[in-house]
Write a protein that holds these residues in place. Structure first.
Motif, mmCIF file in Angstrom:
data_model
loop_
_atom_site.group_PDB
_atom_site.id
_atom_site.type_symbol
_atom_site.label_atom_id
_atom_site.label_comp_id
_atom_site.label_asym_id
_atom_site.label_seq_id
_atom_site.Cartn_x
_atom_site.Cartn_y
_atom_site.Cartn_z
ATOM 1 N N SER A 1 1.094 -1.025 -0.077
ATOM 2 C CA SER A 1 -0.038 -0.241 -0.173
ATOM 3 C C SER A 1 0.721 1.490 0.444
ATOM 4 N N VAL A 2 1.520 1.802 0.624
ATOM 5 C CA VAL A 2 2.622 2.242 1.292
ATOM 6 C C VAL A 2 3.367 2.366 -0.600
ATOM 7 N N ARG A 3 3.998 1.407 -1.511
ATOM 8 C CA ARG A 3 4.521 2.140 -2.309
ATOM 9 C C ARG A 3 2.758 2.778 -3.925
ATOM 10 N N ARG A 4 2.396 1.996 -3.173
ATOM 11 C CA ARG A 4 0.613 2.974 -4.103
ATOM 12 C C ARG A 4 0.550 4.288 -3.607
ATOM 13 N N ASP B 1 0.214 12.349 0.303
ATOM 14 C CA ASP B 1 1.291 12.673 0.530
ATOM 15 C C ASP B 1 1.400 12.447 1.448
ATOM 16 N N LEU B 2 -0.318 12.922 2.727
ATOM 17 C CA LEU B 2 -0.662 12.536 4.169
ATOM 18 C C LEU B 2 -0.746 10.638 4.482
ATOM 19 N N ARG B 3 -1.083 10.040 3.126
ATOM 20 C CA ARG B 3 -1.110 9.073 3.570
ATOM 21 C C ARG B 3 -0.039 8.212 3.326
ATOM 22 N N LEU C 1 5.001 1.747 10.660
ATOM 23 C CA LEU C 1 5.422 0.772 10.033
ATOM 24 C C LEU C 1 6.838 0.100 11.272
ATOM 25 N N VAL C 2 6.827 1.481 11.847
ATOM 26 C CA VAL C 2 7.325 1.314 13.322
ATOM 27 C C VAL C 2 6.765 0.324 15.112
ATOM 28 N N GLY C 3 5.492 0.043 13.950
ATOM 29 C CA GLY C 3 4.415 -0.585 14.957
ATOM 30 C C GLY C 3 3.992 0.801 16.593
ATOM 31 N N ASN C 4 4.540 1.686 16.064
ATOM 32 C CA ASN C 4 4.231 2.116 17.182
ATOM 33 C C ASN C 4 3.225 3.374 17.092
ATOM 34 N N VAL C 5 1.331 3.500 17.290
ATOM 35 C CA VAL C 5 0.666 3.941 16.696
ATOM 36 C C VAL C 5 0.576 6.390 16.851
ATOM 37 N N GLU D 1 11.426 6.387 -4.380
ATOM 38 C CA GLU D 1 13.063 6.296 -3.173
ATOM 39 C C GLU D 1 12.929 6.138 -1.887
ATOM 40 N N LEU D 2 12.157 6.783 -1.608
ATOM 41 C CA LEU D 2 12.699 6.397 0.524
ATOM 42 C C LEU D 2 12.504 5.052 0.580
ATOM 43 N N VAL D 3 10.801 4.794 -0.064
ATOM 44 C CA VAL D 3 9.802 3.561 0.488
ATOM 45 C C VAL D 3 10.830 2.415 -0.120
ATOM 46 N N GLU D 4 11.717 2.425 -1.069
ATOM 47 C CA GLU D 4 12.455 1.212 -1.608
ATOM 48 C C GLU D 4 13.826 1.185 -1.023
ATOM 49 N N ALA D 5 14.114 2.322 -0.707
ATOM 50 C CA ALA D 5 15.212 2.516 0.259
ATOM 51 C C ALA D 5 14.736 1.759 1.726
ATOM 52 N N VAL D 6 13.759 2.397 2.659
ATOM 53 C CA VAL D 6 13.393 1.416 3.675
ATOM 54 C C VAL D 6 13.307 0.223 3.596
ATOM 55 N N THR D 7 13.004 -0.558 1.782
ATOM 56 C CA THR D 7 12.650 -2.162 2.002
ATOM 57 C C THR D 7 13.803 -2.802 1.929
#
Length: 226
Positions: free
Chosen positions: A115-118, A139-141, A149-153, A190-196
């Motif tokens: 979903s983040v990639r989309r 951007d907000l989503r 992803l860090v698991g802390n709401v 680029e950011l989400v791919e680097a995180v992956t």
């Protein structure tokens, strides 16, 4: 059921708050706009109670100011306010990605990353095309889901609040920006791919570039006398 009325009212309260926040983010309720509970209730065809509750919620989020005997006003943020938001955002975002790289993502992250990639792709397209209102939504989503992803709401909620305030400040200035596309950050993919890949160096570089983009823009606004 005894509780059904409260649930309906709370849902309506959230719907009104969301609708008004979207109007502010779209620039249709510019900073300084004043309105009363009665005006909003008549606009949406609802009773005053959920409207008042929604406006109090938005005031608590820092988007509205309560004006004694006059209702509410969309908050006016200064460049210094925006710079402070960016600096707060830096601390939170740096911490989020440092934790992601060092400890890994929360359970179920693989599905969330789809979903983040989309969101990232849609945000990038909107930024490159200069579609400001579309960009804000994606951007907000994107940032909300990525920070989840860090698991802390609590971290995710706090960052989301700051990002909404940043956009509230930015929208009126960006709507007057003659070179809008160059003013918008588009490094979501680029950011989400680097995180992956758990590429700590690349994540750090992209996050620093993202933060510097905001600070540089604030300096440009100051130089222009905004």
């Amino acid at each position: 059921m005894p509780g059904s009325g409260a649930v309906t009212r709370n849902t309506l309260r959230q719907q009104i708050a969301d609708a008004l926040r979207d109007e502010v983010l779209a620039g249709r309720l510019p900073p300084g706009t004043e309105f009363t509970v009665k005006q909003i209730a008549e606009q949406y065809g609802v009773s005053a109670t959920p409207v008042r509750e929604a406006l109090v919620d938005l005031a608590a989020q820092g988007l509205l100011d309560s004006v004694q005997h006059r209702g509410f006003r969309v908050r006016i943020f200064s460049v210094d306010d925006f710079r402070g938001m960016v600096e707060a955002r830096i601390l939170i975002v740096d911490g989020i990605f440092r934790r992601l790289v060092e400890r890994g993502t929360a359970p179920g992250a693989a599905e969330m990353l789809v979903s983040v990639r989309r969101r990232a792709e849609e945000a990038r397209r909107a930024a490159l095309s200069g579609s400001l209102e579309v960009l804000i939504g994606y951007d907000l989503r994107f940032w909300r889901e990525l920070s989840t992803l860090v698991g802390n709401v609590y971290i995710a909620d706090f960052l989301h609040r700051i990002r909404v305030q940043c956009w509230v400040f930015a929208v009126p200035h960006l709507q007057r920006e003659p070179k809008l596309r160059s003013a918008l950050w588009s490094g979501h993919n680029e950011l989400v791919e680097a995180v992956t890949r758990a590429d700590a160096h690349e994540v750090r570089r992209l996050v620093q570039a993202y933060n510097q983009h905001g600070l540089d823009w604030a300096s440009e606004l100051t130089a222009a006398g905004a």
